[in-house]
Design a protein around this motif. Structure first.
Motif, PDB file in Angstrom:
ATOM      1  N   THR A 152       0.827  -1.215   0.000  1.00 52.04           N
ATOM      2  CA  THR A 152       0.000   0.000   0.000  1.00 52.04           C
ATOM      3  C   THR A 152       0.860   1.263   0.000  1.00 52.04           C
ATOM      4  O   THR A 152       0.782   2.080  -0.921  1.00 52.04           O
ATOM      5  N   MET A 153       1.708   1.444   1.019  1.00 56.84           N
ATOM      6  CA  MET A 153       2.454   2.693   1.145  1.00 56.84           C
ATOM      7  C   MET A 153       3.478   2.875   0.033  1.00 56.84           C
ATOM      8  O   MET A 153       3.930   3.992  -0.217  1.00 56.84           O
ATOM      9  N   ARG A 154       3.845   1.816  -0.647  1.00 58.16           N
ATOM     10  CA  ARG A 154       4.778   1.963  -1.758  1.00 58.16           C
ATOM     11  C   ARG A 154       4.151   2.734  -2.917  1.00 58.16           C
ATOM     12  O   ARG A 154       4.857   3.212  -3.805  1.00 58.16           O
ATOM     13  N   TYR A 155       2.817   2.859  -2.894  1.00 54.96           N
ATOM     14  CA  TYR A 155       2.115   3.622  -3.927  1.00 54.96           C
ATOM     15  C   TYR A 155       1.775   5.044  -3.482  1.00 54.96           C
ATOM     16  O   TYR A 155       1.117   5.783  -4.202  1.00 54.96           O
ATOM     17  N   TRP A 156       2.220   5.418  -2.274  1.00 55.47           N
ATOM     18  CA  TRP A 156       1.876   6.733  -1.719  1.00 55.47           C
ATOM     19  C   TRP A 156       2.411   7.875  -2.585  1.00 55.47           C
ATOM     20  O   TRP A 156       1.730   8.872  -2.819  1.00 55.47           O
ATOM     21  N   HIS A 157       3.640   7.751  -3.048  1.00 54.92           N
ATOM     22  CA  HIS A 157       4.248   8.816  -3.855  1.00 54.92           C
ATOM     23  C   HIS A 157       3.480   9.013  -5.153  1.00 54.92           C
ATOM     24  O   HIS A 157       3.169  10.154  -5.535  1.00 54.92           O
ATOM     25  N   ALA A 158       3.173   7.915  -5.845  1.00 51.83           N
ATOM     26  CA  ALA A 158       2.437   8.022  -7.108  1.00 51.83           C
ATOM     27  C   ALA A 158       1.062   8.644  -6.894  1.00 51.83           C
ATOM     28  O   ALA A 158       0.596   9.452  -7.712  1.00 51.83           O
ATOM     29  N   PHE A 159       0.421   8.287  -5.789  1.00 53.36           N
ATOM     30  CA  PHE A 159      -0.876   8.875  -5.468  1.00 53.36           C
ATOM     31  C   PHE A 159      -0.753  10.375  -5.262  1.00 53.36           C
ATOM     32  O   PHE A 159      -1.545  11.162  -5.792  1.00 53.36           O
ATOM     33  N   ASN A 160       0.244  10.803  -4.507  1.00 57.21           N
ATOM     34  CA  ASN A 160       0.430  12.224  -4.234  1.00 57.21           C
ATOM     35  C   ASN A 160       0.739  13.010  -5.499  1.00 57.21           C
ATOM     36  O   ASN A 160       0.251  14.134  -5.671  1.00 57.21           O
ATOM     37  N   VAL A 161       1.526  12.444  -6.375  1.00 59.66           N
ATOM     38  CA  VAL A 161       1.838  13.111  -7.644  1.00 59.66           C
ATOM     39  C   VAL A 161       0.570  13.293  -8.475  1.00 59.66           C
ATOM     40  O   VAL A 161       0.305  14.366  -9.015  1.00 59.66           O
TER      41      VAL A 161
END
Length: 270
Positions: A152-161
């Motif tokens: 889950t958290m490994r996708y946090w950056h892509a989500f924020n972008v």
């Protein structure tokens, strides 16, 4: 953020659209709605962290279709939102509040409640957890690395972008800002009052407790204390926990690589 993620109930109907800005008591508001509505409430921050990585990926893909530029974008956003909030009695906090206009359209019978707070107090709360230093880009790179091994958290950056390049940027950063800023509270209030019919929009301060909220919903005041959740503290605890988990995961990888190298060296010497 900071609550446990709610589990959707297939029989639940969306009754309340909470469109108030994060840091306006949305965690307490969500807990109060659970009591009053008797069903699961979608609190954006909690669901993002706790509902599984597919959920975060779905939000990322949805945000990539904002700003909405054509019918296809609009269709994807509306269908995505409807799927995302299915099974909940209410929705609050980011990222759903960025799609208040679409949610109002999708759920014409739902109450629309905007939680409020003194703008200066709001900014002081946001500023306390917001980095605006020259090292922010470096810090984000480090954080992205730390979280890279976590589900889950490994996708946090892509989500924020996707969020910043999409609807969040459209609403709050068109004036030249690239990060949360003091005027963002008013920009959100302007957005909400622009897209919600005035006869549907109600304002509510969680400091006022049960009575005004129950009056809006047309229900009796429950015989329990009003929930008080320190959302800022809970968010900070979540962040620290995820960073610790990330560091632990990398330490585990390092130990595993080191052990493998040691075993391989022993075998080679033989």
């Amino acid at each position: 953020m900071g609550q446990e993620a709610s589990k959707p109930d297939p029989s639940a109907q969306l009754l309340v659209i909470g469109c108030g800005m994060s840091r306006t008591g949305t965690a307490s508001f969500s807990e109060a709605l659970k009591i009053l509505l008797g069903g699961p409430v979608y609190h954006g921050g909690s669901q993002l962290v706790g509902a599984g990585e597919k959920h975060m990926r779905d939000w990322t893909e949805l945000c990539k279709h904002t700003p909405i530029t054509d019918k296809e974008d609009r269709k994807i956003v509306l269908e995505g939102l409807k799927s995302m909030v299915a099974g909940y009695t209410a929705v609050t906090d980011l990222p759903p509040i960025l799609f208040t206009e679409e949610l109002v359209e999708l759920f014409p019978d739902a109450h629309v409640i905007c939680t409020t707070r003194d703008p200066e107090d709001w900014w002081n709360s946001v500023r306390a957890i917001t980095s605006k230093t020259d090292t922010e880009e470096r810090d984000e790179t480090i954080l992205r690395f730390i979280l890279a091994l976590l589900p889950t958290m490994r996708y946090w950056h892509a989500f924020n972008v996707a969020l910043k390049n999409g609807r969040m940027g459209e609403l709050y950063y068109s004036s030249g800002h690239k990060h949360p800023h003091a005027g963002q509270y008013q920009e959100h209030m302007d957005y909400v009052t622009r897209v919600v019919p005035p006869e549907r929009l109600k304002f509510y301060d969680v400091k006022d407790g049960w009575e005004p909220l129950c009056k809006i919903l047309g229900c009796e005041v429950p015989d329990v204390p009003f929930p008080r959740v320190n959302d800022a503290k809970a968010t900070q605890e979540i962040a620290v926990t995820q960073i610790r988990r990330g560091i632990t995961a990398w330490v585990g990888v390092g130990l595993g690589v080191g052990l493998s190298a040691f075993v391989a060296a022993r075998r080679w010497r033989r």
